[in-house]
Design an enzyme around this catalytic site. Structure first.
Site, short mmCIF file in Angstrom:
data_model
loop_
_atom_site.label_atom_id
_atom_site.label_comp_id
_atom_site.label_asym_id
_atom_site.label_seq_id
_atom_site.Cartn_x
_atom_site.Cartn_y
_atom_site.Cartn_z
N GLU A 47 -25.71 11.52 -11.23
CA GLU A 47 -25.45 12.57 -12.21
C GLU A 47 -26.19 13.85 -11.81
O GLU A 47 -27.32 13.80 -11.34
CB GLU A 47 -25.95 12.11 -13.58
N LYS A 113 -18.74 14.94 -19.50
CA LYS A 113 -19.54 13.93 -20.18
C LYS A 113 -19.30 13.95 -21.69
O LYS A 113 -19.46 14.98 -22.35
CB LYS A 113 -21.02 14.18 -19.88
N CYS A 147 -23.83 8.51 -17.23
CA CYS A 147 -25.15 8.18 -17.77
C CYS A 147 -25.13 7.68 -19.22
O CYS A 147 -24.81 6.52 -19.48
CB CYS A 147 -26.08 9.37 -17.61
#
Length: 261
Positions: A47, A113, A147
């Site tokens: 990430e 994200k 994540c």
């Protein structure tokens, strides 16, 4: 190009990162990619691989996102492998933690994200996405996430019969047990290979990262795990997915639902 049909050879690059320094990180990852001696189909980076997990996107020049995307396209073409990872990306004066999946032919798709990390204030700096991405690549359906998405099983749910669930992350040492447990759980409940790529070392804010980049099979068995800075090569086998799902057709009994914002 890599091996026999039905296999996907993947390079997981687990590395320390230069804090808020895209040019240094591009140079570093170029060297690591050029040192890969095996023919691989996919290269996975952590990430925010060009900056580290910064909550100061204003410190990154707006053009750096496009420069890094061009770099990813060059790398993919040069090594004849897809490249995936997330970066700080500015679009119309809005910042995103945006993942790019770049194929060797220059084609790319993106995922923003969904679950911004509120504990660090990511929701105040980056605009969250609201659409999941499924990439069809070399006979495999791949769902790439980022994540903190790992903590949310509904967002990760295998409603499209994907083969691989992939997380690019900066997951710190104090919560690494959760990383290991959740990657295994996501593999089991989705009956898919689950890959997590984390970083190592300390970031500019003093947070430490222990690696634990890993691959779990569709039954949740750990295939590979690394705790050091290295390029970890793993294999995903399409036939194994089919055999497991035919023998244990648990996905047939999954709940059917639609996600609403």
């Amino acid at each position: 190009m890599a091996q026999e049909k039905g296999n996907l050879k993947i390079a997981l690059i687990q590395s320390a990162l230069h804090w808020e320094n895209p040019s240094a990180n591009r140079k570093m990852f170029s060297a690591k990619i050029e040192q890969i001696v095996e023919d691989v189909d996919l290269i996975v980076l952590p990430e925010m691989f060009s900056t580290g997990f910064t909550m100061s996107p204003e410190n990154i020049k707006n053009e750096e996102g496009s420069i890094t995307l061009s770099w990813m396209m060059d790398m993919a073409a040069n090594i004849n492998s897809a490249v995936v990872g997330s970066i700080v990306f500015n679009e119309d004066d809005t910042h995103y933690n945006r993942l790019f999946f770049v194929e060797p032919n220059g084609k790319y798709v993106t995922y923003d994200k969904r679950h911004t990390f509120t504990l660090a204030g990511e929701h105040e700096k980056y605009t969250a996405g609201n659409k999941r991405l499924i990439v069809n690549y070399k006979g495999f359906a791949i769902c790439p996430l980022i994540c903190y998405d790992l903590r949310f099983p509904i967002w990760s749910r295998n409603t499209e019969d994907f083969d691989i669930l992939l997380y690019a992350a900066n997951w710190p040492t104090p919560r690494i047990n959760a990383w290991d447990a959740l990657l295994k759980a996501r593999a089991i409940e989705n009956m898919a290979y689950c890959i997590g790529v984390n970083r190592v070392g300390a970031d500019g804010l003093g947070h430490n990262y222990p690696g634990h980049s890993s691959l779990y099979d569709p039954l949740g068995e750990l295939i590979s795990l690394s705790k050091k800075e290295e390029v970890l090569i793993v294999d995903v086998v399409k036939n194994e997915i089919d055999l497991i799902r035919n023998k244990l057709p648990f996905l047939n009994d999954r709940d059917r639902f639609s996600l609403l914002d």
